[in-house]
Design a protein around this motif. Structure first.
Motif, PDB file in Angstrom:
ATOM      1  N   PHE A 205       0.931  -1.240   0.101  1.00 49.19           N
ATOM      2  CA  PHE A 205       0.025   0.017   0.020  1.00 49.19           C
ATOM      3  C   PHE A 205       0.891   1.194  -0.113  1.00 49.19           C
ATOM      4  N   ILE A 206       1.902   1.188   0.687  1.00 48.20           N
ATOM      5  CA  ILE A 206       2.883   2.403   0.755  1.00 48.20           C
ATOM      6  C   ILE A 206       3.636   2.634  -0.618  1.00 48.20           C
ATOM      7  N   TYR A 207       4.010   1.527  -0.932  1.00 44.40           N
ATOM      8  CA  TYR A 207       4.592   1.481  -2.402  1.00 44.40           C
ATOM      9  C   TYR A 207       3.719   2.113  -3.353  1.00 44.40           C
ATOM     10  N   GLY A 208       2.272   1.650  -3.396  1.00 42.51           N
ATOM     11  CA  GLY A 208       1.474   2.306  -4.558  1.00 42.51           C
ATOM     12  C   GLY A 208       1.038   3.549  -4.191  1.00 42.51           C
ATOM     13  N   TRP A 209       1.072   4.017  -2.964  1.00 48.13           N
ATOM     14  CA  TRP A 209       0.870   5.420  -2.649  1.00 48.13           C
ATOM     15  C   TRP A 209       1.699   6.233  -2.917  1.00 48.13           C
ATOM     16  N   ASN A 210       2.882   5.973  -2.814  1.00 45.13           N
ATOM     17  CA  ASN A 210       4.180   6.944  -3.026  1.00 45.13           C
ATOM     18  C   ASN A 210       4.575   7.021  -4.530  1.00 45.13           C
ATOM     19  N   GLN A 211       3.859   6.211  -5.299  1.00 46.20           N
ATOM     20  CA  GLN A 211       4.263   6.191  -6.804  1.00 46.20           C
ATOM     21  C   GLN A 211       4.307   7.590  -7.369  1.00 46.20           C
ATOM     22  N   TYR A 212       5.454   8.003  -8.134  1.00 45.36           N
ATOM     23  CA  TYR A 212       5.341   9.323  -8.840  1.00 45.36           C
ATOM     24  C   TYR A 212       5.676   9.249 -10.207  1.00 45.36           C
ATOM     25  N   LEU A 213       6.696   8.427 -10.550  1.00 43.71           N
ATOM     26  CA  LEU A 213       6.942   8.491 -11.874  1.00 43.71           C
ATOM     27  C   LEU A 213       5.965   7.881 -13.053  1.00 43.71           C
ATOM     28  N   TRP A 214       5.450   6.705 -12.715  1.00 44.76           N
ATOM     29  CA  TRP A 214       4.555   6.284 -13.450  1.00 44.76           C
ATOM     30  C   TRP A 214       3.245   6.941 -13.869  1.00 44.76           C
ATOM     31  N   PRO A 215       2.520   7.287 -12.656  1.00 43.55           N
ATOM     32  CA  PRO A 215       1.464   8.312 -12.858  1.00 43.55           C
ATOM     33  C   PRO A 215       1.654   9.527 -13.587  1.00 43.55           C
ATOM     34  N   LEU A 216       2.966  10.185 -13.415  1.00 46.66           N
ATOM     35  CA  LEU A 216       3.334  11.211 -14.067  1.00 46.66           C
ATOM     36  C   LEU A 216       3.324  11.152 -15.479  1.00 46.66           C
TER      37      LEU A 216
END
Length: 278
Positions: A205-216
């Protein structure tokens, strides 16, 4: 029995308290900054006690934001984090179950092929993954945010190692009682894996919550921004003036869900990392 508490005992606890204070002090400053006005932040010295504009700043962040309301970005982050978490757990459980309990040619080869994907993180395969997602028309969608990130060799490996500790006699007894493979998986393996699932749930959950590059990369519509992207976009560029109280309020709101997940699941998380729960 009387326990003697010498100088070493108190020095140890003093060191722990000092360490916690050092770690939490930046978070406290961010919280204080989210409760004051912008002039109060930039005017030295920075206040160390909460101000009187907390409700106003958080209301502005949640319902107005800068480009997109923070509630929308929090919702996007929650959908992405939960989708990645449940997807990784389900796929990893099934793949580990297949590798351990099914006999088929090349079984070790398939497992090591899964394990070798650890050598190819998202950053390395980002371009072909983006091309596939774009070709399927999944840009600016929750499916595009979640689907490329749900495979997890690490979770598969951890579940495989746990399944290997389960006695073969248990599977044989289930087979004698007439339980099929999925019945054995659902009624026996899954309940025995609950603490492992809980530990992985927190981590993923923390891994998915902190995603930045892919959503960008896969989101161009501001309405699909995650909260981590939103914080970055709130920062000023050029001669723009930053609304620091709103930015700090957004940062505090972004920290809240992962912290709540850790607090609510800390007992299962610790047990999942330290016990086999057999």
């Amino acid at each position: 029995m009387v326990e003697r508490r010498g100088l070493g005992y108190w020095l140890t606890h003093l060191g722990l308290i000092l360490g916690v204070a050092i770690i939490c002090f930046p978070i406290w400053l961010a919280f204080v900054a989210s409760t004051v006005t912008a002039p109060e932040i930039v005017r030295p010295p920075m206040p160390l006690l909460p101000g009187s504009h907390m409700i106003e700043n958080y209301r502005q962040a949640i319902f107005s934001g800068v480009n997109v309301p923070v509630w929308r970005m929090l919702f996007n982050s929650a959908v992405m984090a939960l989708g990645i978490t449940f997807g990784k757990i389900v796929i990893s459980l099934l793949s580990a179950f297949a590798v351990v309990y099914f006999r088929f040619p090349g079984r070790p080869v398939f497992f090591w092929l899964i394990f070798l994907t650890l050598m190819l993180p998202v950053e390395v395969r980002i371009v072909p993954t983006y091309e596939i997602v774009a070709g399927l028309g999944l840009l600016n969608s929750y499916t595009g945010l979640i689907l490329p990130l749900i495979a997890s060799a690490t979770a598969t490996f951890l579940f495989r190692q746990f399944f290997l500790t389960i006695p073969d006699e248990l599977a044989e007894a289930a087979r004698v009682d007439g339980a099929g493979p999925m019945r054995f998986f659902w009624d026996i393996l899954l309940p025995m894996s609950r603490t492992n699932i809980a530990a992985l749930f927190v981590i993923l959950f923390i891994y998915g919550w902190n995603q930045y590059l892919w959503p960008l990369l896969v989101t161009t519509n501001p309405q699909m921004n995650t909260v981590v992207m939103g914080i970055r976009q709130m920062l000023p560029s050029g001669d723009d003036i930053a609304n620091w109280p709103v930015i700090m309020a957004t940062a505090m709101l972004a920290m809240l869900p992962p912290v709540l997940v850790v607090i609510l699941m800390q007992n299962l998380f610790v047990r999942g990392l330290t016990e086999s729960d057999k």
